[in-house]
Design a protein around this motif. Structure first.
Motif, mmCIF file in Angstrom:
data_model
loop_
_atom_site.group_PDB
_atom_site.id
_atom_site.type_symbol
_atom_site.label_atom_id
_atom_site.label_comp_id
_atom_site.label_asym_id
_atom_site.label_seq_id
_atom_site.Cartn_x
_atom_site.Cartn_y
_atom_site.Cartn_z
ATOM 1 N N GLY A 33 15.353 -16.304 -5.664
ATOM 2 C CA GLY A 33 15.586 -16.445 -4.236
ATOM 3 C C GLY A 33 15.126 -17.753 -3.686
ATOM 4 O O GLY A 33 14.857 -17.877 -2.514
ATOM 5 N N SER A 34 14.973 -18.807 -4.431
ATOM 6 C CA SER A 34 14.475 -20.097 -3.972
ATOM 7 C C SER A 34 15.565 -21.013 -3.501
ATOM 8 O O SER A 34 15.368 -22.193 -3.368
ATOM 9 C CB SER A 34 13.679 -20.770 -5.092
ATOM 10 N N GLY A 35 16.739 -20.501 -3.283
ATOM 11 C CA GLY A 35 17.821 -21.335 -2.790
ATOM 12 C C GLY A 35 18.768 -21.811 -3.832
ATOM 13 O O GLY A 35 19.773 -22.423 -3.505
ATOM 14 N N GLY A 36 18.469 -21.604 -5.143
ATOM 15 C CA GLY A 36 19.375 -22.020 -6.207
ATOM 16 C C GLY A 36 20.531 -21.052 -6.336
ATOM 17 O O GLY A 36 20.604 -20.032 -5.650
ATOM 18 N N PRO A 37 21.488 -21.310 -7.258
ATOM 19 C CA PRO A 37 22.627 -20.423 -7.461
ATOM 20 C C PRO A 37 22.176 -19.103 -8.056
ATOM 21 O O PRO A 37 21.216 -19.025 -8.827
ATOM 22 C CB PRO A 37 23.511 -21.203 -8.436
ATOM 23 N N ALA A 38 22.862 -18.036 -7.695
ATOM 24 C CA ALA A 38 22.524 -16.690 -8.169
ATOM 25 C C ALA A 38 22.788 -16.591 -9.677
ATOM 26 O O ALA A 38 23.766 -17.148 -10.174
ATOM 27 C CB ALA A 38 23.355 -15.642 -7.429
ATOM 28 N N PRO A 39 21.918 -15.913 -10.381
ATOM 29 C CA PRO A 39 22.134 -15.769 -11.835
ATOM 30 C C PRO A 39 23.372 -14.928 -12.128
ATOM 31 O O PRO A 39 23.766 -14.072 -11.331
ATOM 32 C CB PRO A 39 20.854 -15.079 -12.309
ATOM 33 N N ARG A 40 23.963 -15.154 -13.287
ATOM 34 C CA ARG A 40 25.162 -14.413 -13.700
ATOM 35 C C ARG A 40 24.809 -12.962 -13.993
ATOM 36 O O ARG A 40 23.699 -12.647 -14.452
ATOM 37 C CB ARG A 40 25.796 -15.058 -14.922
ATOM 38 N N ILE A 41 25.783 -12.098 -13.780
ATOM 39 C CA ILE A 41 25.608 -10.685 -14.112
ATOM 40 C C ILE A 41 25.437 -10.554 -15.617
ATOM 41 O O ILE A 41 26.192 -11.128 -16.392
ATOM 42 C CB ILE A 41 26.809 -9.859 -13.607
ATOM 43 N N GLY A 42 24.467 -9.785 -16.009
ATOM 44 C CA GLY A 42 24.194 -9.579 -17.422
ATOM 45 C C GLY A 42 23.285 -10.618 -18.023
ATOM 46 O O GLY A 42 23.010 -10.571 -19.232
ATOM 47 N N SER A 43 22.767 -11.567 -17.197
ATOM 48 C CA SER A 43 21.896 -12.606 -17.733
ATOM 49 C C SER A 43 20.437 -12.162 -17.675
ATOM 50 O O SER A 43 20.075 -11.260 -16.915
ATOM 51 C CB SER A 43 22.077 -13.913 -16.958
ATOM 52 N N LEU A 44 19.650 -12.793 -18.472
ATOM 53 C CA LEU A 44 18.225 -12.449 -18.581
ATOM 54 C C LEU A 44 17.410 -13.725 -18.501
ATOM 55 O O LEU A 44 17.803 -14.750 -19.083
ATOM 56 C CB LEU A 44 17.984 -11.715 -19.912
ATOM 57 N N GLN A 45 16.285 -13.658 -17.799
ATOM 58 C CA GLN A 45 15.394 -14.815 -17.665
ATOM 59 C C GLN A 45 13.954 -14.342 -17.756
ATOM 60 O O GLN A 45 13.612 -13.260 -17.261
ATOM 61 C CB GLN A 45 15.610 -15.522 -16.321
ATOM 62 N N ALA A 46 13.122 -15.158 -18.380
ATOM 63 C CA ALA A 46 11.690 -14.817 -18.480
ATOM 64 C C ALA A 46 10.884 -16.088 -18.689
ATOM 65 O O ALA A 46 11.319 -16.988 -19.420
ATOM 66 C CB ALA A 46 11.451 -13.831 -19.629
ATOM 67 N N VAL A 47 9.704 -16.160 -18.036
ATOM 68 C CA VAL A 47 8.790 -17.301 -18.167
ATOM 69 C C VAL A 47 7.415 -16.738 -18.493
ATOM 70 O O VAL A 47 6.893 -15.887 -17.764
ATOM 71 C CB VAL A 47 8.735 -18.149 -16.881
ATOM 72 N N VAL A 48 6.854 -17.206 -19.591
ATOM 73 C CA VAL A 48 5.562 -16.708 -20.053
ATOM 74 C C VAL A 48 4.594 -17.896 -20.106
ATOM 75 O O VAL A 48 4.905 -18.927 -20.730
ATOM 76 C CB VAL A 48 5.669 -16.048 -21.440
ATOM 77 N N ALA A 49 3.441 -17.764 -19.446
ATOM 78 C CA ALA A 49 2.452 -18.834 -19.412
ATOM 79 C C ALA A 49 1.756 -18.958 -20.760
ATOM 80 O O ALA A 49 1.904 -18.125 -21.654
ATOM 81 C CB ALA A 49 1.433 -18.567 -18.300
ATOM 82 N N ALA A 50 0.958 -20.034 -20.863
ATOM 83 C CA ALA A 50 0.278 -20.305 -22.126
ATOM 84 C C ALA A 50 -0.719 -19.214 -22.467
ATOM 85 O O ALA A 50 -0.968 -18.914 -23.648
ATOM 86 C CB ALA A 50 -0.412 -21.664 -22.066
ATOM 87 N N ASP A 51 -1.307 -18.574 -21.458
ATOM 88 C CA ASP A 51 -2.278 -17.516 -21.728
ATOM 89 C C ASP A 51 -1.623 -16.159 -21.946
ATOM 90 O O ASP A 51 -2.293 -15.138 -22.038
ATOM 91 C CB ASP A 51 -3.286 -17.427 -20.593
ATOM 92 N N THR A 108 19.785 -9.269 -14.503
ATOM 93 C CA THR A 108 20.742 -9.056 -13.421
ATOM 94 C C THR A 108 21.740 -7.984 -13.828
ATOM 95 O O THR A 108 22.469 -8.133 -14.819
ATOM 96 C CB THR A 108 21.504 -10.354 -13.085
ATOM 97 N N ARG A 109 21.750 -6.908 -13.038
ATOM 98 C CA ARG A 109 22.638 -5.794 -13.327
ATOM 99 C C ARG A 109 24.070 -6.122 -12.895
ATOM 100 O O ARG A 109 24.342 -7.154 -12.274
ATOM 101 C CB ARG A 109 22.161 -4.535 -12.620
ATOM 102 N N SER A 110 24.970 -5.174 -13.203
ATOM 103 C CA SER A 110 26.380 -5.383 -12.847
ATOM 104 C C SER A 110 26.614 -5.366 -11.352
ATOM 105 O O SER A 110 27.602 -5.924 -10.862
ATOM 106 C CB SER A 110 27.237 -4.288 -13.503
ATOM 107 N N ASP A 111 25.643 -4.767 -10.555
ATOM 108 C CA ASP A 111 25.809 -4.754 -9.094
ATOM 109 C C ASP A 111 25.131 -5.937 -8.427
ATOM 110 O O ASP A 111 25.093 -6.038 -7.194
ATOM 111 C CB ASP A 111 25.258 -3.443 -8.515
ATOM 112 N N GLY A 112 24.599 -6.844 -9.265
ATOM 113 C CA GLY A 112 23.995 -8.054 -8.729
ATOM 114 C C GLY A 112 22.506 -7.958 -8.489
ATOM 115 O O GLY A 112 21.872 -8.966 -8.214
#
Length: 484
Positions: free
Chosen positions: A77-95, A104-108
């Protein structure tokens, strides 16, 4: 060790079935190979596109410039483009802290990944930016995920494989259905095509089969069947077979005509020679008897010579009569057609044998009922007399000879059985040939001409019957079957 030769199994399938089934199998195999190649190529192409999308998503999520500076990637929600349906994102810190994760589900809508799913990502996915498959379980299923790491922070981006699997599954079902329809149509088309193509060969085979049923062993034979001109085209394989069959039949016809002409010439010669020899032989016998009947003095040599002349003239006259009879039977001379009582004929034959050959034991075995056949009585008496004389001539003294007569269905069966030494199997095969000699099998008088059994066979055949022999040491049976 001796290895027994392998015997070829009989071919149970027709050429038509072999061609249809063989071609259908090849078509089905080709379609399966094509379908598998198509599915594999499509799946590979789909995965290449999916991997490209995964790399683009990874670059977007990581944000190369900001990621290099150590800043956190932007949220959905930071103003960038919406992720594609069915896509996956994850960020894991060093610790090991999960700074951000989502699917992102099929309903967005976007849902966070569980700790177990994040743990699977960190365990299964390398951080070399190369996409690989991982099963996240639950409702997510299998994903194509790539990872990258810098300054201790790990970023994952992925796309669901559900669309690729659905596409390949649908294509598999479509190809299987289309392949089944195409295979059925190919089998039907091949059946009609092969049937039509093999019709000339079937017509050639019909001609060969009809010719094979003809009796070619004796008599005048006319092979009228020929392969039709449309099936004798030398430009085709079947046409060459048809033309070769016609040439073969023509050659066989010429050979049969030559054989028939030769047989007729020989038969005519034997008949004419036999007929012409009867008069001089009668004259020789008459002069011999006249000379022996006179009271004029003769030396012992002269008397013995005239006696031998009369005996040999009589034997030669009998031989000439036999040859003349065989020639007439071969020429198809019709026999008399009267009612003949075989029972009385058998009684007379055994009585005559008992009177002429007291060295043998003669027996008669007949039923009480009279058995009658239609034929020439004199010739049938000759058959029985020849069989009894054969048993007398070729068996030692004391042999028991039994003449049996019975009815077997529609046939009258007359058999002559003796307890002699039997017939050599090698001689039995040619026993009914003219001038056959059986010296090696049974003791034979020198007075036999070797025509008795051949005359008996010719007479029986002319009556529509058959004569066979079955012999083992101690028992020989000649069996005559006549239509009753």
């Amino acid at each position: 060790m001796t290895v027994a030769p392998r015997t070829a199994r009989p071919r149970r399938w027709t050429l038509r079935r072999t061609l249809v089934v063989g071609t259908s199998v090849l078509v089905a195999l080709a379609f399966v190979i094509m379908s598998v190649a198509t599915i594999v190529a499509l799946r590979s192409f789909a995965f290449d596109r999916l991997d490209q999308q995964v790399r683009e998503s990874l670059s977007f999520v990581a944000g190369s410039s900001r990621f290099d500076a150590g800043s956190r990637p932007p949220a959905g929600g930071s103003g960038g483009p919406a992720p594609r349906i069915g896509s996956l994102q994850a960020v894991v810190a060093a610790d090991g802290t999960v700074e951000r994760s989502g699917y992102t589900r099929s309903d967005g809508t976007e849902v966070a990944l569980t700790d177990d799913q994040v743990a699977r990502l960190t365990t299964a996915i390398a951080t070399d930016r190369q996409p690989s498959s991982v099963d996240l379980g639950g409702d997510l299923g299998t994903f194509r995920v790539a990872g990258a790491q810098r300054d201790g922070t790990t970023v994952f981006a992925g796309e669901s494989e559900a669309d690729v699997s659905a596409t390949t599954s649908a294509l598999t079902v479509i190809l299987a259905a289309v392949g089944a329809v195409v295979l059925v149509a190919a089998i039907l088309g091949l059946s009609l095509f092969v049937r039509r193509s093999l019709r000339p060969l079937e017509r050639v085979a019909d001609v060969a089969q009809r010719v094979s049923t003809l009796s070619l062993d004796a008599g005048s034979v006319d092979i009228a069947d020929r392969v039709e001109p449309p099936d004798t085209d030398p430009a085709t394989e079947v046409g060459r077979v048809g033309a070769s069959l016609n040439d073969l039949l023509a050659h066989v016809q010429r050979s049969l005509d030559a054989r028939q002409y030769s047989e007729e010439q020989l038969r005519r010669f034997i008949a004419d020679a036999s007929h012409e020899l009867r008069t001089p032989l009668a004259s020789i016998r008459g002069y011999a008897q006249l000379s022996l009947g006179e009271d004029a003095p003769m030396t012992p040599t002269q008397a013995r010579s005239f006696d031998r002349i009369e005996s040999e003239a009589q034997r030669m006259a009998s031989l000439v009569d036999d040859l003349l009879l065989l020639a007439r039977l071969d020429a198809g001379q019709p026999l008399r057609r009267d009612e003949v009582e075989l029972t009385l004929l058998a009684v007379d034959a055994v009585s005559d044998a008992q009177a002429s050959a007291t060295t043998h034991e003669w027996r008669l075995d007949v039923s009480e009922d009279l058995i009658e056949v239609t034929g020439d009585e004199n010739r049938l008496r000759q058959v029985v007399a020849n069989l009894l004389r054969n048993a007398q001539t070729h068996t030692p003294a004391g042999t028991r000879v039994t003449l049996s007569l019975a009815r077997d269905g529609a046939d009258a069966v007359l058999s002559v059985t003796d307890t002699g030494p039997g017939i050599d199997p090698a001689v039995a095969e040619r026993l009914f040939d003219r001038f056959a000699r059986a010296d090696d099998a049974r003791n034979r008088d020198e007075g036999s001409t070797g025509l008795g059994l051949s005359i008996a066979q010719a007479i029986v055949t002319a009556h529509g019957g058959s004569i066979t022999v079955d012999s083992v040491p101690g028992r020989t049976v000649f069996e005559v079957r006549l239509p009753a």
